[in-house]
Design a protein around this motif. Structure first.
Motif: not given
Length: 414
Positions: A150, A140-141, A144, A148, A200, A244, A373
């Motif tokens: 999420e 995931e790091h 992102k 981008g 979020t 995204n 992810s």
């Protein structure tokens, strides 16, 4: 087996009450800046003892990077991550020497391997998911930073308590029309569409249930506490949205994007159901209502007016948000007496001890995000490899333009 992925390969290890659990991640792109805190944030969301709604087992779940990272930078070599089991109580499981716990994996693991872990659930325990969450945090790091992307999951039901119809996933708001009535609104109500596009993790984590609707969250709390007070358990569902995400991910025909998602999600302990997009509600409307019509987007590409498909068509992502829902059964280990049989067939009563979640869905949220992810990361690496090798060939000039993606678009990141 214990390995997931093709190019981004993840192998978890460890049992519920052994010295440590962890994971080896192979295929992390070199040069990714990575620190323990990038991983710890998700492990802390998964850890036990967060509230009175979870197991009281006191584990800090602190991650230790053993290899593959130097001076905060990934080397491209295998990354080994370890988390120690500090609050072990194997003596709590002496009854399972005689009894296989109803609906647990004691009996099936013994049948498969001819030997089983002496305490806890062994590899079937939710402790195993620590490795998944740690590996997912790395994936995931990268996702992102590079794309981008999420990923946000949240609790959408506990027992019979659901999000209100306006903000609930499609299958939780059935049509309730006459069998001959073909009228159908979009699967995504305006409220649910807004929730998917704006939710979020900070909002999700405001309440211990990880339900983003305050009134429903309070009702869920009471239901979980009632199960806990009765030495019982209750199930629920987790909904997840991926924003995204680029078009073109997924490998037909057997490794379709939704098939890999289903594989990933149903490998999580206690899962019993998976649906994507309109899910079962999509079976209730005709194709003329269910089809997602294409429209031109501001970026020059195509998008869809509706999103019944859940962002996947023909097993390949279309660039719209991907959303799906997973069902978790009520945890099998409960502390009230249950009439059952011993391994030798002798009838008896089992009252299991140990520390267990009365409902797993609040802690399952980061596990769902992690597995999503991992699926995306692997699909991206596969698609990037395909496009990179294809870009070395001369442009195609022998086919009609409608059959070939323009070179400028094909060379862009998927």
């Amino acid at each position: 087996m214990s390995t997931f992925g093709t190019l981004f390969k993840v192998t978890t290890y460890g049992e519920s009450h052994c010295a440590s659990v962890g994971v080896i991640v192979d295929g992390c792109p070199p040069g990714l800046q990575l620190s323990p805190k990038d991983i710890q944030i998700q492990l802390s969301r998964r850890r036990p003892g967060q509230s009175n709604l979870t197991t009281p087992r006191d584990e800090k779940d602190l991650v230790h990077i053993q290899s593959g990272v130097e001076h905060g930078v990934a080397l491209g070599t295998p990354i080994a991550l370890m988390v120690k089991n500090e609050d072990q109580r194997p003596h709590d499981y002496s009854e399972t020497d005689l009894y296989p716990r109803p609906s647990h994996a004691d009996y099936t693991y013994l049948q498969k391997y001819g030997v089983k872990a002496s305490s806890g659930g062994g590899r079937s325990s939710a402790r195993e998911t620590i490795g998944r969450v740690a590996a997912g945090a790395i994936a995931e790091h990268y996702l992102k930073i590079a794309h981008g992307i999420e990923i946000v999951a949240f609790v959408s039901s506990v027992g019979k308590i659901h999000l209100p119809a306006g903000v609930a996933p499609p299958s939780l708001t059935p049509l309730d029309t006459d069998e001959d009535d073909d009228e159908a609104q979009d699967a995504l109500s305006p409220e649910f569409r807004k929730l998917l596009s704006t939710i979020t993790r900070e909002e999700v984590d405001k309440h211990p249930t990880r339900c983003p609707h305050a009134e429903t969250a309070e009702r869920m709390t009471k239901r979980i506490i009632r199960a806990k007070s009765a030495n019982d358990s209750i199930g629920g569902t987790v909904t997840c949205v991926i924003r995204n995400i680029p078009a073109g991910l997924g490998e037909p025909v057997f490794d379709k994007f939704e098939a890999k998602l289903a594989h990933a999600m149903l490998s999580i302990p206690a899962t019993k159901a998976f649906e994507i997009g309109s899910g079962f509600r999509g079976t209730e409307v005709p194709g003329s209502k269910h089809n997602d019509k294409f429209v031109a987007k501001d970026n020059g590409g195509l998008g869809t007016v509706t999103n019944w498909s859940g962002g996947v068509q023909g097993g390949i992502t279309n660039g719209e948000d991907v959303y799906f829902r997973i069902g978790f059964k009520s945890p099998a280990t409960i502390s009230q007496p249950q009439e059952t049989a011993q391994y030798d067939g002798t009838a008896g009563s089992l009252a299991a001890r140990g520390r267990h979640d009365p409902c797993v869905v609040p802690r399952a949220v980061p596990i769902v995000e992690a597995m999503a992810s991992l699926v995306i990361m692997d699909a991206l690496l596969i698609q990037n490899a395909r496009r990179s090798t294809a870009s070395l060939l001369p442009p195609i000039t022998t086919l009609p333009p409608t059959m070939v993606l323009p070179q400028s678009k094909a060379e862009k990141k998927p």
